[in-house]
Design a protein around this motif. Structure first.
Motif, PDB file in Angstrom:
ATOM      1  N   ASP A 101       0.852  -1.176   0.000  1.00 12.34           N
ATOM      2  CA  ASP A 101       0.000   0.000   0.000  1.00 12.34           C
ATOM      3  C   ASP A 101       0.889   1.227   0.000  1.00 12.34           C
ATOM      4  OD1 ASP A 101      -2.361   1.470   0.170  1.00 12.34           O
ATOM      5  OD2 ASP A 101      -2.276   1.550   2.357  1.00 12.34           O
ATOM      6  N   PRO A 102       0.735   2.153  -0.888  1.00 12.24           N
ATOM      7  CA  PRO A 102      -0.320   2.278  -1.879  1.00 12.24           C
ATOM      8  C   PRO A 102      -0.113   1.321  -3.053  1.00 12.24           C
ATOM      9  CG  PRO A 102       1.244   4.067  -2.157  1.00 12.24           C
ATOM     10  CD  PRO A 102       1.689   3.288  -0.952  1.00 12.24           C
ATOM     11  N   ASP A 103      -1.133   1.246  -3.902  1.00 12.87           N
ATOM     12  CA  ASP A 103      -1.108   0.319  -5.029  1.00 12.87           C
ATOM     13  C   ASP A 103      -0.410   0.885  -6.264  1.00 12.87           C
ATOM     14  OD1 ASP A 103      -2.727  -1.868  -3.851  1.00 12.87           O
ATOM     15  OD2 ASP A 103      -4.232  -0.281  -3.744  1.00 12.87           O
ATOM     16  N   TYR A 104      -0.500   2.208  -6.455  1.00 11.65           N
ATOM     17  CA  TYR A 104       0.094   2.860  -7.625  1.00 11.65           C
ATOM     18  C   TYR A 104       0.763   4.163  -7.213  1.00 11.65           C
ATOM     19  CZ  TYR A 104      -2.544  -0.220 -10.734  1.00 11.65           C
ATOM     20  OH  TYR A 104      -3.047  -1.316 -11.393  1.00 11.65           O
ATOM     21  N   LEU A 105       1.759   4.547  -7.994  1.00 12.11           N
ATOM     22  CA  LEU A 105       2.401   5.847  -7.865  1.00 12.11           C
ATOM     23  C   LEU A 105       2.327   6.521  -9.229  1.00 12.11           C
ATOM     24  CD1 LEU A 105       4.163   8.029  -6.526  1.00 12.11           C
ATOM     25  CD2 LEU A 105       6.159   6.637  -7.127  1.00 12.11           C
ATOM     26  N   LEU A 106       1.768   7.721  -9.259  1.00  8.96           N
ATOM     27  CA  LEU A 106       1.652   8.502 -10.489  1.00  8.96           C
ATOM     28  C   LEU A 106       2.510   9.753 -10.368  1.00  8.96           C
ATOM     29  CD1 LEU A 106      -2.257   8.500 -10.876  1.00  8.96           C
ATOM     30  CD2 LEU A 106      -0.628   6.722 -11.578  1.00  8.96           C
TER      31      LEU A 106
END
Length: 154
Positions: A101-106
């Motif tokens: 967690d978190p699932d994604y990094l943008l």
């Protein structure tokens, strides 16, 4: 991949606009063998492409945010829809799926805070399956777009 291939990769990472003649000279080959190796590196996917590195500020993109995405749902269809939607947002210049967690990094570039706020309100918050978005602002770039370590014999 041998030492010569790694030299070719290192030289092209430093200057992707080298002519084959200049590249051959720098890696100690004649033009023909250098050209063959270059085409093989491209064919194999070791070289994925060529592009100009643009300074975001010079094109009015002075605001950078890192957005951490926690998903509400993690089934295959939701993740695929999320990833497809993210790929369609031009301001998202990098997206990575993470373990844990978190699932994604943008990584997001916009003109200013107001533009980022509109992007989050209108697009990011509407992405499929998200539970939470957490943004942090980038103060400055410390290390940026350095060459891939395996591409150099040094």
């Amino acid at each position: 991949m041998d030492v010569i291939d790694r030299k070719i990769l290192a030289e092209l990472q430093e200057d992707g606009r080298l002519t084959v003649t200049d590249l051959a000279s720098r890696v100690g080959l004649s033009v023909s063998p250098c050209h063959r190796r270059l085409r093989e590196l491209e064919r194999s996917g070791a070289i994925r492409g060529y592009r100009a590195v643009v300074d975001p500020e010079s094109v009015g993109l002075t605001f950078e945010a890192l957005v951490f995405v926690t998903m509400r749902q993690e089934d295959r269809d939701t993740l695929l829809r999320f990833e497809e939607a993210v790929a369609g947002i031009p301001q998202v210049v990098q997206a990575q799926r993470l373990f844990g967690d978190p699932d994604y990094l943008l990584r997001v570039l916009t003109a200013d805070l107001a533009a980022y706020q509109r992007l989050e309100d209108d697009h990011l918050s509407a992405l499929p399956g998200i539970q939470r978005l957490t943004s942090t602002l980038v103060m400055k770039q410390v290390v940026e777009s350095r060459p891939v370590p395996g591409g150099s014999p040094r």
